[in-house]
Design a protein around this motif. Structure first.
Motif, PDB file in Angstrom:
ATOM      1  N   SER A 271       0.817  -1.215   0.000  1.00 10.98           N
ATOM      2  CA  SER A 271       0.000   0.000   0.000  1.00 10.98           C
ATOM      3  C   SER A 271       0.851   1.266   0.000  1.00 10.98           C
ATOM      4  O   SER A 271       0.311   2.364   0.091  1.00 10.98           O
ATOM      5  N   LEU A 272       2.172   1.111  -0.072  1.00  6.85           N
ATOM      6  CA  LEU A 272       3.077   2.258   0.026  1.00  6.85           C
ATOM      7  C   LEU A 272       3.801   2.521  -1.279  1.00  6.85           C
ATOM      8  O   LEU A 272       4.075   1.597  -2.047  1.00  6.85           O
ATOM      9  N   PRO A 273       4.163   3.767  -1.529  1.00  3.81           N
ATOM     10  CA  PRO A 273       5.025   4.070  -2.671  1.00  3.81           C
ATOM     11  C   PRO A 273       6.391   3.429  -2.462  1.00  3.81           C
ATOM     12  O   PRO A 273       6.768   3.074  -1.339  1.00  3.81           O
ATOM     13  N   GLU A 274       7.154   3.309  -3.523  1.00  7.89           N
ATOM     14  CA  GLU A 274       8.448   2.630  -3.476  1.00  7.89           C
ATOM     15  C   GLU A 274       9.363   3.209  -2.414  1.00  7.89           C
ATOM     16  O   GLU A 274      10.051   2.491  -1.686  1.00  7.89           O
ATOM     17  N   GLU A 275       9.373   4.549  -2.291  1.00 10.06           N
ATOM     18  CA  GLU A 275      10.339   5.186  -1.395  1.00 10.06           C
ATOM     19  C   GLU A 275      10.035   4.953   0.080  1.00 10.06           C
ATOM     20  O   GLU A 275      10.876   5.230   0.943  1.00 10.06           O
ATOM     21  N   TYR A 276       8.828   4.445   0.407  1.00 13.30           N
ATOM     22  CA  TYR A 276       8.477   4.230   1.807  1.00 13.30           C
ATOM     23  C   TYR A 276       8.432   2.758   2.209  1.00 13.30           C
ATOM     24  O   TYR A 276       8.104   2.428   3.340  1.00 13.30           O
ATOM     25  N   LYS A 277       8.746   1.875   1.292  1.00 13.83           N
ATOM     26  CA  LYS A 277       8.724   0.448   1.618  1.00 13.83           C
ATOM     27  C   LYS A 277       9.824   0.129   2.633  1.00 13.83           C
ATOM     28  O   LYS A 277      10.902   0.704   2.590  1.00 13.83           O
ATOM     29  N   MET A 278       9.523  -0.799   3.519  1.00  7.02           N
ATOM     30  CA  MET A 278      10.444  -1.122   4.610  1.00  7.02           C
ATOM     31  C   MET A 278      10.981  -2.539   4.483  1.00  7.02           C
ATOM     32  O   MET A 278      10.289  -3.430   3.985  1.00  7.02           O
ATOM     33  N   GLY A 279      12.194  -2.729   4.976  1.00  8.83           N
ATOM     34  CA  GLY A 279      12.752  -4.055   5.126  1.00  8.83           C
ATOM     35  C   GLY A 279      12.312  -4.644   6.454  1.00  8.83           C
ATOM     36  O   GLY A 279      11.707  -3.953   7.287  1.00  8.83           O
ATOM     37  N   ALA A 280      12.627  -5.920   6.678  1.00 11.72           N
ATOM     38  CA  ALA A 280      12.167  -6.598   7.893  1.00 11.72           C
ATOM     39  C   ALA A 280      12.710  -5.944   9.161  1.00 11.72           C
ATOM     40  O   ALA A 280      11.978  -5.725  10.128  1.00 11.72           O
ATOM     41  N   THR A 281      13.996  -5.614   9.157  1.00  8.87           N
ATOM     42  CA  THR A 281      14.605  -5.004  10.346  1.00  8.87           C
ATOM     43  C   THR A 281      14.004  -3.633  10.621  1.00  8.87           C
ATOM     44  O   THR A 281      13.672  -3.297  11.770  1.00  8.87           O
ATOM     45  N   GLU A 282      13.859  -2.833   9.574  1.00 11.70           N
ATOM     46  CA  GLU A 282      13.283  -1.499   9.729  1.00 11.70           C
ATOM     47  C   GLU A 282      11.844  -1.583  10.241  1.00 11.70           C
ATOM     48  O   GLU A 282      11.407  -0.783  11.075  1.00 11.70           O
ATOM     49  N   PHE A 283      11.113  -2.572   9.758  1.00 12.61           N
ATOM     50  CA  PHE A 283       9.726  -2.778  10.173  1.00 12.61           C
ATOM     51  C   PHE A 283       9.650  -3.094  11.671  1.00 12.61           C
ATOM     52  O   PHE A 283       8.828  -2.542  12.400  1.00 12.61           O
TER      53      PHE A 283
ATOM     54  N   ALA B 215      18.075   3.247  20.019  1.00 13.01           N
ATOM     55  CA  ALA B 215      18.641   4.580  20.241  1.00 13.01           C
ATOM     56  C   ALA B 215      19.200   5.162  18.948  1.00 13.01           C
ATOM     57  O   ALA B 215      18.994   6.339  18.643  1.00 13.01           O
ATOM     58  N   VAL B 216      19.902   4.339  18.187  1.00 11.88           N
ATOM     59  CA  VAL B 216      20.437   4.794  16.901  1.00 11.88           C
ATOM     60  C   VAL B 216      19.287   5.160  15.971  1.00 11.88           C
ATOM     61  O   VAL B 216      19.338   6.156  15.243  1.00 11.88           O
ATOM     62  N   PHE B 217      18.233   4.357  16.003  1.00 10.11           N
ATOM     63  CA  PHE B 217      17.043   4.606  15.184  1.00 10.11           C
ATOM     64  C   PHE B 217      16.428   5.970  15.528  1.00 10.11           C
ATOM     65  O   PHE B 217      16.032   6.725  14.638  1.00 10.11           O
ATOM     66  N   ILE B 218      16.364   6.282  16.820  1.00  8.82           N
ATOM     67  CA  ILE B 218      15.808   7.569  17.252  1.00  8.82           C
ATOM     68  C   ILE B 218      16.637   8.726  16.698  1.00  8.82           C
ATOM     69  O   ILE B 218      16.104   9.692  16.141  1.00  8.82           O
TER      70      ILE B 218
ATOM     71  N   HIS C  67      16.304  13.040  14.523  1.00  9.40           N
ATOM     72  CA  HIS C  67      17.216  14.175  14.640  1.00  9.40           C
ATOM     73  C   HIS C  67      18.161  14.331  13.452  1.00  9.40           C
ATOM     74  O   HIS C  67      19.031  15.197  13.475  1.00  9.40           O
ATOM     75  N   GLY C  68      18.022  13.473  12.452  1.00 16.37           N
ATOM     76  CA  GLY C  68      18.796  13.646  11.231  1.00 16.37           C
ATOM     77  C   GLY C  68      20.207  13.113  11.263  1.00 16.37           C
ATOM     78  O   GLY C  68      20.985  13.355  10.331  1.00 16.37           O
ATOM     79  N   TYR C  69      20.577  12.384  12.323  1.00 18.72           N
ATOM     80  CA  TYR C  69      21.916  11.797  12.346  1.00 18.72           C
ATOM     81  C   TYR C  69      21.994  10.712  11.276  1.00 18.72           C
ATOM     82  O   TYR C  69      20.981  10.118  10.905  1.00 18.72           O
ATOM     83  N   GLN C  70      23.196  10.463  10.794  1.00 19.05           N
ATOM     84  CA  GLN C  70      23.355   9.544   9.672  1.00 19.05           C
ATOM     85  C   GLN C  70      24.002   8.237  10.120  1.00 19.05           C
ATOM     86  O   GLN C  70      24.956   8.236  10.879  1.00 19.05           O
ATOM     87  N   ARG C  71      23.446   7.130   9.627  1.00 21.56           N
ATOM     88  CA  ARG C  71      24.032   5.814   9.876  1.00 21.56           C
ATOM     89  C   ARG C  71      24.335   5.185   8.523  1.00 21.56           C
ATOM     90  O   ARG C  71      23.489   5.136   7.635  1.00 21.56           O
ATOM     91  N   TYR C  72      25.555   4.689   8.358  1.00 17.76           N
ATOM     92  CA  TYR C  72      25.947   4.056   7.097  1.00 17.76           C
ATOM     93  C   TYR C  72      27.143   3.146   7.327  1.00 17.76           C
ATOM     94  O   TYR C  72      27.801   3.188   8.376  1.00 17.76           O
TER      95      TYR C  72
END
Length: 736
Positions: free
Chosen positions: A72-84, A179-182, A187-192
């Motif tokens: 039900s979501l556009p491509e840019e909002y689809k989630m992976g299992a971990t993100e879900f 915590a990293v997710f928050i 707050h716009g911090y970057q994880r990569y």
């Protein structure tokens, strides 16, 4: 716009495409989820969490729920299992917090617990507990950990948050992820991910996860890898609800320390710090042993494994065992602290690694003991078998373990293919491919049954063919493997004897340690007792680890005495730098591997092994490794046993030369010279016909190849900025 998409947009902080104001509710604070505004906001069909719960009640499994939501979501909002899963956890935390806020608001309006419970559909006891606690533990922990992370990231710019860093903070892996997710989502911090170049091979990298300030993107991290720092300034003793900043270590007087020199028995316990029992400021807590740093006279420190002992001379509280000769000044035996007030030991103190005690003055004081690891921490170490170990074992054993590894990967692949949603399956397959690619370089295999990592501790009254290890039954035969090791002659076999009185009295019911004779440690490529570990493998009818007698030429060879540099280095010997150790170990390890695979005689292998024993301790003990290289004829051995034929047919001597020693090298396919329009047209035609069949299409080229770059850009490829590194001539273009 469907309600679930609206939820995800709110979760991501993205404004709706339309500007119509609807009666939908507002986001709490800077939260990612929109909340309903009715009496029971969680029953609204637009609530992300309620939608998940509805689907669960209908009998759907997680993968089906995720597929339904993603459909039900556009491509840019689809989630992976971990993100879900993380989104669900975060939503649950905020939902719970909203309940707490509402209960408090009703209480402030004058309602009692009974009335509040009736209003909210909760029991009176639950309401009383909520009003007393103010906030739920999980919510508090996530926020507290996030705020602590934020302090360190703001100070350092970029920090490593890879697997295992939760132990430094003293929190669970899941709480750290939250915590990293928050920080990332709110707050716009970057994880990569960032690939850190290996010093021994610039074509190989170690992948880490980085959390960075909003202004530091992945390209910046790649170009400033030396600025990525470790966590360690804060630690929690209650799982993340509160944090303490690590204090500058307290110091003990050198007058309390007795030095047991090598010729007085210290060599057999080299690296062990023996502590008198019952001394208030020398307490290991609940542990029997710990890897520690102890500051002395505010200028030096002890480094090693701390254990309780009844063998300490009168008038002293600590006995430090060293390999140095009698007469060496006490402060020359100790190490000098680093010029860093926040980290005088140059090592990361673990969470809960500092403790306090009540002194004779009735006040609280900091213990001088600073723990890096303690009993139980070694149990968490990886258990895969390295190719370096397997390459020295019989073919049958190698095949057995590699077949198990392949079977595990096949099962993982088949599980991924059960997902019906193409987006989820694509993401999982990409991760699976990355794992397989990494395995193709490391060539690691599945562990043996009962295999475990153990930190070694000395026992003077135990046989050379015995060990004390309560986690295995009496009579179990163990093969002990230390990494790196030169060959099967450095794999001793010992039998578990848990009835040994010395072990029972000094070690007790240890979890992840093994008590051995000093002669066994000597055979383990000269292991010390300052935190060195072994992999213990139980032998059985199906697991028969090859072990051969120790090399005769290595008998009584002690690299710390044979190649010791005189005090003060009067001859100006070139000493090994810390950053050189890994490179030198890689060189000699590859040589020994190639010599073993090519059937070199024992006398030649012994020369290489002697040099490896010097190299492994050269930086720590200031050994003359260059003299060892000359006297053991290492260059001659390279020319004799490291021969490989180049692509042009010429022979090259030295350097990794067999499949196993060269496994981590990257070989790039040479580019064709002289591109012409016909070749370009053919490539573009193929791209038009097949671009939808592949998840990823990449174009590697050299920075100075203008023709290749021009064709890539003309064909629709975009430069991957993260691949542009100062010391690498290659860059990558991606089509998608």
């Amino acid at each position: 716009m469907n309600p679930v998409e609206r939820d995800i947009r709110g979760y991501l902080g993205v404004a709706p495409e339309d500007s119509i104001l609807e009666h939908y509710g507002t986001k709490r604070h800077s939260g990612r989820y929109p909340w309903g505004s009715g009496e029971n906001p969680y029953q609204r069909s637009g609530d992300f969490l309620s939608r998940v719960e509805e689907l669960k009640k209908s009998g759907m499994k997680e993968k089906d729920i995720l597929q339904t939501i993603n459909d039900s979501l556009p491509e840019e909002y689809k989630m992976g299992a971990t993100e879900f899963r993380m989104a669900q956890r975060r939503a649950i935390h905020e939902r719970q917090q909203l309940k707490y806020d509402r209960a408090r608001a009703l209480s402030q309006d004058g309602l009692g617990p009974t009335e509040i419970g009736r209003e909210m559909g909760l029991s009176e006891s639950t309401v009383r507990s909520m009003l007393k606690s103010n906030k739920p533990d999980k919510y508090t922990r996530s926020q507290e950990i996030a705020e602590t992370l934020r302090k360190e990231v703001d100070k350092k710019g970029m920090v490593d948050v890879s697997e295992g860093t939760n132990l430094v903070l003293g929190v669970s892996e899941g709480d750290l992820d939250d915590a990293v997710f928050i920080l990332e989502a709110e707050h716009g911090y970057q994880r990569y991910g960032v690939g850190i170049r290996q010093p021994t091979n610039i074509n190989q990298q170690t992948n880490i996860t980085v959390l960075a300030k909003p202004e530091y993107d992945q390209k910046y991290a790649y170009q400033h890898q030396n600025e990525i720092q470790s966590l360690g300034e804060y630690h929690s003793e209650d799982g993340g609800e509160t944090f303490k900043k690590l204090q500058r270590p307290s110091s003990m007087s050198s007058d309390r320390i007795y030095i047991r020199y090598g010729d007085e028995g210290g060599l057999d316990k080299d690296g062990v710090i023996e502590i008198r029992r019952g001394v208030a400021d020398l307490n290991l807590g609940k542990s029997h042993y710990a890897q520690v740093r102890i500051m002395v006279d505010d200028s030096h420190y002890l480094k090693g494994m701390a254990v309780y002992s009844d063998d300490i001379p009168e008038g002293y509280d600590v006995a430090f065992n060293t390999n140095k000769k009698s007469g060496t000044p006490k402060m020359k035996v100790l190490k000098t602290i680093k010029d860093d007030p926040d980290n005088p030991f140059g090592a990361a103190i673990k969470a809960n690694g500092q403790s306090t005690y009540i002194g004779e003055d009735g006040k609280e004081h900091l213990l001088p003991i600073n723990k890096l690891k303690e009993e139980g921490d070694w149990d968490t170490m990886a258990k895969n078998l390295s190719s370096q170990f397997l390459s020295k074992q019989p073919i049958k054993l190698m095949k057995q373990q590699l077949d198990l590894t392949v079977a595990d990967r096949k099962a993982e692949y088949e599980e991924i293919m059960q997902y019906d949603n193409p987006t989820i399956r694509k993401k999982l397959l990409m991760d699976f491919a990355d794992t397989c690619e990494g395995n193709s370089m490391t060539l690691k295999a599945s562990s043996f049954p009962g295999q475990a990592t153990k930190v070694i501790l000395p026992l003077s009254k135990i046989g050379e063919r015995e060990c004390y290890c309560p986690t295995y039954p009496d009579g179990t035969q163990l093969a002990l493997v230390r990494f790196p090791h030169a060959g099967t002659f450095e794999i001793p076999l010992v039998t578990v004897n848990n009835k040994n009185l010395s072990g029972r009295r000094n070690l007790g019911a240890v979890q992840d340690a093994i008590g051995i004779n000093a002669k066994v440690a000597e055979r383990l490529s000269g292991a010390d007792f300052d935190g060195d570990t072994v992999v213990a493998i139980p032998m059985s009818s199906k697991v028969n680890i090859k072990s051969t007698p120790a090399l005769k030429d290595l008998k009584d060879f002690d690299p710390k005495t044979a190649y010791a540099v005189p005090e003060g280095n009067p001859n100006g010997v070139r000493l090994m730098k810390k950053e050189e150790k890994q490179k030198e170990m890689g060189i000699i390890s590859n040589l020994i591997t190639d010599m073993t695979l090519r059937g070199a005689p024992e006398s030649d292998i012994a020369r290489a092994v002697k040099h490896s024993m010097v190299v492994i301790d050269a930086e720590k003990h200031k050994l003359d490794y260059k003299r060892s290289e000359r006297e053991n004829g290492i260059q001659e051995l390279k020319q004799k046993w490291q021969i490989r034929v180049q692509e042009d047919g010429t022979e090259k001597y030295g350097g990794a030369s067999t499949l196993l020693s060269r496994r981590k090298q990257t070989v790039r396919v040479p580019e064709r010279k002289g591109y012409c329009s016909r070749v370009a047209r053919k490539g573009m035609k193929w791209l038009d016909a097949h671009k939808d069949e592949y998840d990823q299409i990449v174009w590697w080229t050299r920075k100075d190849n203008a023709g290749s770059i021009k064709i890539a850009e003309k064909s629709g490829f975009k430069l991957d900025e993260a691949s542009v590194l100062p010391d690498d001539p290659w860059i990558k273009y991606q089509y998608k």
